[in-house]
Scaffold this active site. Structure first.
Site, short mmCIF file in Angstrom:
data_model
loop_
_atom_site.label_atom_id
_atom_site.label_comp_id
_atom_site.label_asym_id
_atom_site.label_seq_id
_atom_site.Cartn_x
_atom_site.Cartn_y
_atom_site.Cartn_z
N ASN A 385 0.65 -1.32 -0.03
CA ASN A 385 -0.21 -0.36 -0.44
C ASN A 385 1.11 1.19 0.38
OD1 ASN A 385 -1.97 1.55 0.60
ND2 ASN A 385 -3.25 0.81 1.94
N ASP A 386 1.60 1.65 1.02
CA ASP A 386 2.32 2.61 1.34
C ASP A 386 3.42 2.88 0.24
OD1 ASP A 386 0.55 2.86 2.74
OD2 ASP A 386 1.71 3.07 4.56
N VAL A 387 4.01 2.15 0.28
CA VAL A 387 5.39 1.97 -1.05
C VAL A 387 4.94 2.36 -2.94
CG1 VAL A 387 6.41 0.61 0.50
CG2 VAL A 387 5.21 -0.58 -1.56
N VAL A 388 3.64 1.89 -2.80
CA VAL A 388 3.11 2.45 -3.80
C VAL A 388 2.00 3.76 -4.22
CG1 VAL A 388 3.15 -0.16 -5.27
CG2 VAL A 388 0.91 0.67 -3.78
N ASN A 389 2.25 4.86 -2.64
CA ASN A 389 1.30 5.44 -2.81
C ASN A 389 2.13 6.97 -3.17
OD1 ASN A 389 -0.10 7.58 -2.09
ND2 ASN A 389 -0.60 6.75 0.26
#
Lengths: 459, 102
Positions: A385-389
């Protein structure tokens, strides 16, 4: 004479440890390197058993046997997905051993200790105690025994800091007066307490940093033991471990664009209400079904899988590999993009994919793969999630602004495998899910991937 | 501890720190998990201190503390090396392709 032999064994052991770690610079040489380190360890242990102080062996043999059994059983049975927990637990064991040796040294010598030795023992016991309880809390969070969310209360940082200052204060008092044994035991107790308080406010998403930091402390505790008992191999091995953990924690912090202080005292994710985002979070998420995705994948030229912690929790690494196999047999190029902080410890995703027989030549780091997304037909995000935000790149107000991300939104099409419609662990909205290129495939990742594999085979 | 021993120990510490920095910086992110379990196993070297504490019969308390420390450190040494090897065995450059298997 024996003494020289023992010292010589330690010297050889130190050299073998360094060569062993050097082997880890490449997967091809890594196993050979570890054999060297194992030989070094064996030499150091045998050398020590010849130590002139040792007069009885029954407790030693009992400890070695029990320890070997538990250690072997743990390393044999633990699943690869539980590697972060196991590592946390072993930090606790290592640090506890160092703390106990320190306590025993103090108990034996007490008032006779010089300031230097007292200082070394103090560092050893404090670092050992903090790491022991800190790692146990980390273990509980990773294992799901307690909630992974940060535990915060008002005045927490001030309370923790005062406690730390007080503990250091009584440590300094001990340097002046080593005979004050109640003070020593109070310091030890407070250090155990501080370990709990230090890790409690840290959320599960920040675990890679915490794990590295505890790794570093455990090593430094061993190095301090070396100072306390004047043993060079302990100093060398402990320092190597300490610096390894330190380097890893700096790398992890960089990969999140955050400072160490912010990770330790920021209680990330607790203030998500203040960090709402305007950019592109309106609109709807486009839900897609398995058959459409399967056709997209089957006719793609290049597919990149982006795994995250969700892949680990769903134990989906083997299913990913099966899907990749089917795609490759249809002539699709499959690559894997690994973010440094994907998962719960450094390198977590690499190990899982290696377990599923993914060759490491298909695993790509952030800098290697980001320029490939624009020419990629489908990027499949599996529980990340966050690593592709994209907000980390586009929105300066975002709590994760500036964090380097995998730019999946530049791919021609993005498929996000997600359990439900909820937010990520940090509670941050992800505009990626609302982009027109993005399709959401809800459900358990393993199940979705298995159905995709089936569908691609028939496509 | 005399001043000379302390200074010598500090030399060892400083040089080990620089060496460690050089060696560990070269470990690729691919192997960061094995690196952590390997350094863990290596820092189980505190076993050396625990062995003396457990076997020297200084006093009962030290023996008990030493015994527990030996057990904990051994868990790390044995478990750490074994699991590192288990992980490293899994890293393969290329596998026989699907066609080869047929």
């Amino acid at each position: 004479m024996t003494n020289y032999l023992v010292e010589f064994a330690y010297l050889i052991a130190s050299i073998l440890f360094i060569l062993g770690l050097k082997g880890l610079s490449h997967p091809e040489s890594a196993r050979r390197g570890m054999v060297l380190a194992e030989v070094g360890m064996l030499m150091a242990i045998i050398g020590t058993l010849l130590h002139r102080d040792i007069v009885s062996y029954e407790w030693i043999i009992a400890g070695l046997l029990i320890g070997s059994t538990i250690g072997a059983a743990m390393s044999y049975w633990v699943p690869m997905t539980a590697m972060p927990q196991r590592t946390a637990l072993s930090h606790a064991f290592g640090a506890f051993a160092a703390a106990l040796v320190g306590i025993s040294e103090y108990y034996r010598h007490g008032a006779e200790l010089g300031s230097f030795t007292m200082g070394a023992i103090g560092f050893e016991v404090m670092l050992g105690a903090i790491t022991t309880t800190g790692s146990l809390v980390a273990f509980a969070k990773l294992q799901g025994l307690t909630r992974g969310t940060p535990v915060v209360y008002k005045g927490q940082n001030i309370f923790n800091m005062s406690l730390l200052v007080f503990t250091i204060g009584i440590f300094i008092y001990l340097l002046i007066d080593p005979s004050a044994s109640p003070v020593f035991y109070m310091m030890t107790g407070l250090a155990f307490l501080f370990g709990v308080l230090l890790v409690m406010p840290i959320g599960a998403a920040d675990m890679p940093v915490v794990m590295s930091l505890l790794n570093s402390y455990a090593g430094l505790a061993a190095a301090a033991t070396g100072f306390a008992i004047s043993n060079n191999v302990l100093i060398i091995a402990g320092t190597l471990d300490g610096f390894s953990g330190f380097i890893l924690s700096v790398l992890m912090c960089k990969a999140m664009n955050r400072s160490m202080t912010n990770v330790l005292f920021g209680a990330f994710g607790s203030d998500s209400s203040t960090a709402q985002i305007e950019s592109g979070t309106e609109g709807t998420m486009r839900e897609v079904n398995v058959d459409d995705v399967a056709i997209q994948l089957a006719y793609a030229k290049q597919v990149i899988f982006v795994p995250g912690y969700g892949m680990a929790t769903a134990q989906a690494q083997h299913t990913v590999r099966e899907l990749a196999n089917v795609l490759e047999s249809k002539g699709v190029t499959v690559k894997y993009a690994i973010h440094p902080v994907a998962g719960r410890m450094p390198g977590h995703m690499n190990v899982l994919l290696a377990e599923a027989n993914v060759p490491y030549s298909s695993l790509y780091e952030l800098e290697q793969i980001n320029h490939e997304f624009p020419s990629t037909d489908v990027a499949v995000v599996i529980g990340a999630n966050d690593v592709v935000n994209p907000d980390a790149r586009d929105n300066a107000q975002s709590p994760i602004a500036g964090m380097p991300i995998l730019e999946v939104d530049r791919a021609r099409s993005v498929i996000v495998l997600k359990r439900g419609k909820g937010k990520g662990f940090a509670g941050i909205e992800n505009p990626l899910f609302y982009k027109s290129v993005t399709g959401m495939l809800y459900g358990d990742a393993k199940d979705s991937l298995a159905r995709l594999t089936q569908a691609v085979q028939h496509a | 501890m005399s001043h000379e021993t302390l200074i010598a120990a500090l030399y060892v510490f400083a040089l080990a720190a620089f060496l460690g920095y050089q060696v560990i910086s070269r470990v690729p992110p691919l192997l960061h998990t094995p690196l952590m379990s390997a350094t863990n196993a290596i820092s189980g070297i505190s076993l050396v201190g625990s062995l003396v504490t457990a076997g020297a019969q200084y006093n009962t308390v030290s023996t008990i503390l030493g015994f527990v420390a030996v057990t904990c450190a051994t868990i790390n040494v044995v478990g750490g090396f074994m699991i590192t090897d288990r992980m490293l065995r899994m890293f393969k450059r290329k596998l026989p392709t699907v066609k080869d298997k047929k």
